[in-house]
Design an enzyme around this catalytic site. Sequence first.
Site, PDB file in Angstrom:
ATOM      1  N   LYS A 113       0.897  -1.079  -0.030  1.00 35.19           N
ATOM      2  CA  LYS A 113      -0.174   0.103   0.091  1.00 35.19           C
ATOM      3  C   LYS A 113       0.826   1.326   0.082  1.00 35.19           C
ATOM      4  O   LYS A 113       1.926   1.030   0.220  1.00 35.19           O
ATOM      5  CB  LYS A 113      -0.741   0.086   1.378  1.00 35.19           C
ATOM      6  CG  LYS A 113      -2.154   0.958   1.173  1.00 35.19           C
ATOM      7  CD  LYS A 113      -3.174   0.477   0.308  1.00 35.19           C
ATOM      8  CE  LYS A 113      -4.510   0.657   1.047  1.00 35.19           C
ATOM      9  NZ  LYS A 113      -5.550  -0.327   0.584  1.00 35.19           N
TER      10      LYS A 113
HETATM   11  N1  GLU Z   1      -7.464  -0.004  -2.600  1.00 35.91           N
HETATM   12  C1  GLU Z   1      -8.138  -1.505  -2.551  1.00 35.91           C
HETATM   13  C2  GLU Z   1      -8.265  -2.187  -1.359  1.00 35.91           C
HETATM   14  O1  GLU Z   1      -7.905  -1.723  -0.131  1.00 35.91           O
HETATM   15  C3  GLU Z   1      -7.979  -2.026  -3.861  1.00 35.91           C
HETATM   16  C4  GLU Z   1      -6.529  -2.851  -4.013  1.00 35.91           C
HETATM   17  C5  GLU Z   1      -6.262  -3.294  -5.373  1.00 35.91           C
HETATM   18  O2  GLU Z   1      -7.342  -3.555  -6.069  1.00 35.91           O
HETATM   19  O3  GLU Z   1      -5.164  -3.653  -5.570  1.00 35.91           O
HETATM   20  O4  GLU Z   1      -8.336  -3.332  -1.093  1.00 35.91           O
END
Ligand code: GLU
Length: 428
Positions: A113
């Site tokens: 992230k």
């Molecule tokens: N930001 C989203 C999550 O927290 C999607 C992550 C993604 O699709 O890689 O799951």
Amino acid sequence: MEVENISKEQKRGMLENVMRQFDNAADVIDLNPNIRKILSITNNEIVVHFPVKMDNNEVEVFTGYRVQHNNSLGPYKGGLRYHPTVDLDAAKALAMWMTWKTSLAGLPYGGAKGGIQIDSSKYSMAELERITRRFTYALGDNIGPEFDIPAPDVNTNPQTMAWILDTFMSTKAPAERSANLHVVTGKPIGTGGSEGRDRATGYGVFLSIKFWAENKKVNLKGKKFIVQGFGNVGYWASHFMEKEGAILAGVQDADGSIANKTGISVEKLWEHTRENNGSIQGFPFASPIESDYFFQLSCDICIPSALGNQITAKNASKIKAVLIAEGANGPTDVEGEKVLLARGVDIIPDILCNSGGVIGSYFEWLQNRNGEIWQLEEVLMKLEKKLNESFNKVLQTSKTRKVDMRTAAFIIAIERLERTYVERGIFP
Ligand code: GLU
């Protein structure tokens, strides 16, 4: 919601929370101490500072983050968030949640992230484009289609992904460019995005609630629900809930809270936010209420789909809902959860409830990699199948292990990772 006031608590809380959730599940399964050590740390923490020219020709320096927690099951995967609360600890916590989420979903991915510590509402579109492009350039080969694949998160969207893709591709030799289409997911359809990725997270939240209701023999028709955050996740979850006959009774976003006992039209509210900088403020068909009162609203289901640490020991005892469906990452802290569980409130944990997003991303990535284009129905059908499998596994594990749904979800995620480490051993 005063972002500045909640930010310090949230940042400290998220990392502590995810670690407590992990330790809790690891204790139940008596996780091998060596594997516990490995999973407790984040593999890579990338911090970049980069200058961007603003519209007034001044230069501003921004700080961006990408934390890669674990990639033993496949490439790192997870969103990029633009928010004042983004820092190293927040990115670490969110990266860890991604590892558990992708592992639970049975995807060939690890967890990561990142994002930029900014209030994106303060910048023009042109500035956001330059910020995004410089951030991508600064990350360089720390991301890649088979290495680390970003996606949208809070305050980022398909447009952001298109800028990242274009910048990333532009730095490659012409013959290699199209082989990099899957460096990001959540792209616009015209840029290699997948049908259904836009609604995947919210649809997944709705499906989780539907599976819960089927299991509990509850009819969702006429049930009242409240939603915190009316962005992509909150809107689509509400859209599918309303379609099922449930009634939206209250909404909270960063600017305030509104309620209407007889129901708020999801589509009307969405239209209003489109003309109002994304804000629910000033919506004429509901009454403004005190933000502190939001979680006390009379309802059956509460869908927090904004930020972390919103449900705490302070407000958990006042919540009327019998089900919390976590659209956001980490919306319920450990102490708040204890209060809710003691009161018999069910919680569909984030790593299950909002996993539709990353499952949709996986489908997009597969299509790009294989040169395929799937229809909307096919994507939604596959999503439902995958989510149903995860949901049943979590329910089953929670029964056999006699634990709550979050601990069950963590157990499944951790055991899959444990297996891979046991099989492979540790280099050298
Ligand atoms: N930001 C989203 C999550 O927290 C999607 C992550 C993604 O699709 O890689 O799951």
